[in-house]
Design an enzyme around this catalytic site. Structure first.
Site, mmCIF file in Angstrom:
data_model
loop_
_atom_site.group_PDB
_atom_site.id
_atom_site.type_symbol
_atom_site.label_atom_id
_atom_site.label_comp_id
_atom_site.label_asym_id
_atom_site.label_seq_id
_atom_site.Cartn_x
_atom_site.Cartn_y
_atom_site.Cartn_z
ATOM 1 N N ASN A 27 0.804 -1.215 0.000
ATOM 2 C CA ASN A 27 0.000 0.000 0.000
ATOM 3 C C ASN A 27 0.844 1.276 0.000
ATOM 4 O O ASN A 27 0.362 2.335 -0.397
ATOM 5 C CB ASN A 27 -0.929 0.008 1.219
ATOM 6 C CG ASN A 27 -1.669 1.315 1.365
ATOM 7 O OD1 ASN A 27 -2.569 1.626 0.594
ATOM 8 N ND2 ASN A 27 -1.271 2.104 2.359
ATOM 9 N N TYR A 47 3.078 9.965 -10.811
ATOM 10 C CA TYR A 47 2.248 8.995 -10.087
ATOM 11 C C TYR A 47 1.593 8.016 -11.057
ATOM 12 O O TYR A 47 1.622 6.798 -10.846
ATOM 13 C CB TYR A 47 1.196 9.760 -9.296
ATOM 14 C CG TYR A 47 0.294 8.930 -8.429
ATOM 15 C CD1 TYR A 47 0.754 8.410 -7.211
ATOM 16 C CD2 TYR A 47 -1.027 8.686 -8.791
ATOM 17 C CE1 TYR A 47 -0.087 7.661 -6.397
ATOM 18 C CE2 TYR A 47 -1.873 7.944 -7.981
ATOM 19 C CZ TYR A 47 -1.398 7.436 -6.789
ATOM 20 O OH TYR A 47 -2.241 6.695 -5.967
ATOM 21 N N LYS A 53 2.143 3.924 -11.053
ATOM 22 C CA LYS A 53 1.009 3.038 -10.795
ATOM 23 C C LYS A 53 0.696 2.173 -12.008
ATOM 24 O O LYS A 53 0.280 1.014 -11.873
ATOM 25 C CB LYS A 53 -0.210 3.858 -10.379
ATOM 26 C CG LYS A 53 -0.080 4.507 -9.005
ATOM 27 C CD LYS A 53 0.117 3.485 -7.895
ATOM 28 C CE LYS A 53 0.052 4.119 -6.516
ATOM 29 N NZ LYS A 53 0.250 3.142 -5.422
#
Length: 251
Positions: free
Chosen positions: A87, A150, A154
């Site tokens: 996470n 980001y 991801k």
């Protein structure tokens, strides 16, 4: 799924707040033995006081040696690992032309490389008896919308999820991911934006989230419980979108 994870050994990175803490609470409530790691000792202490009898580890996930040492400490304490939830992560940078290469590298370290490393270490422990790896990605890893640093990281993690899932299933290790949309929690950016401009955030929700509200950490945690359960035994290398309809892709 009451007590479906009784005695299961679960490690959650970035587990002291937000989605990570919610996932830790969910597994703990289902009877799992839970360890969380994060950078902040203070945050870890607060999470432990809120959740209960869990193990905590201070670790900067961007540092190779700290990752290895922390994972080994978890294995020594728990005697193995059944479920890993990657996470830990974060967003940085801005427009591509204004963002340094150092920021792109930092984002990959924070969101991607550390998750790959933890996954590889977990696989070596799980390959004899099976297990589950769950990566927390983002809808912005599947489509445009967030900061490029980001999004890129991801997207790479979603790709890794598929590759590792296909490779490791033969050893009974299932790898899947969850791609959350806009999730509201006290320490997150959405909460800050609501405090700064509530009217703008009301418009954002109305225009972008068909469900009519932000998601919450419990809803992402429920998805994690599902992916780690036997009910999801035929899901391999899958990215499960949890966004109230926010994403625009139809595949």
């Amino acid at each position: 799924m009451s007590k479906a994870f009784e005695g299961k050994k679960v490690l959650i990175t970035g587990g002291s707040k937000g989605i990570g803490k919610g996932i830790a609470q969910a597994f703990y409530s289902e009877g799992a033995r839970v360890g969380i790691l994060a950078r902040s000792e203070e945050g870890l202490k607060a999470a432990k006081e809120e959740i209960g009898d869990i193990e905590t580890y201070a670790c900067d996930v961007t540092v190779d040696g700290e990752r290895q040492n922390t994972f080994q400490r978890f294995i020594e304490t728990f005697g193995g690992i059944d479920i890993l939830v990657n996470n830990a992560g974060g967003s940085s940078g801005g427009k591509i032309a204004d963002t340094s290469m150092e920021e792109f590298t930092k984002s990959m370290e924070t969101n991607y490389f550390q998750a790959v490393h933890f996954s590889k270490m977990a696989y070596e422990q799980m390959r004899e008896r099976g297990g589950a790896v769950i990566n927390i990605t983002s809808i912005f890893g599947k489509e445009a919308g967030g900061k490029a640093t980001y999004n890129n990281a991801k997207a790479a993690l979603i790709s890794f999820t598929k590759a590792a899932g296909n490779e490791w299933i033969k050893d009974g290790v299932r790898v899947n991911s969850i791609a959350p949309g806009s999730i509201l929690h006290p320490t997150g950016n959405w909460q800050k934006r609501i405090e700064e401009n509530p009217e703008a955030m009301e418009r954002f929700v109305e225009q972008n989230i068909p469900a009519g509200r932000f998601g919450n950490v419990e809803e992402v945690a429920d998805a994690a419980l599902f992916l780690a359960s036997q009910e999801a035994r035929w899901l391999v290398g899958t990215t499960l979108t949890a966004d109230g309809g926010q994403s625009r892709m139809n595949i």
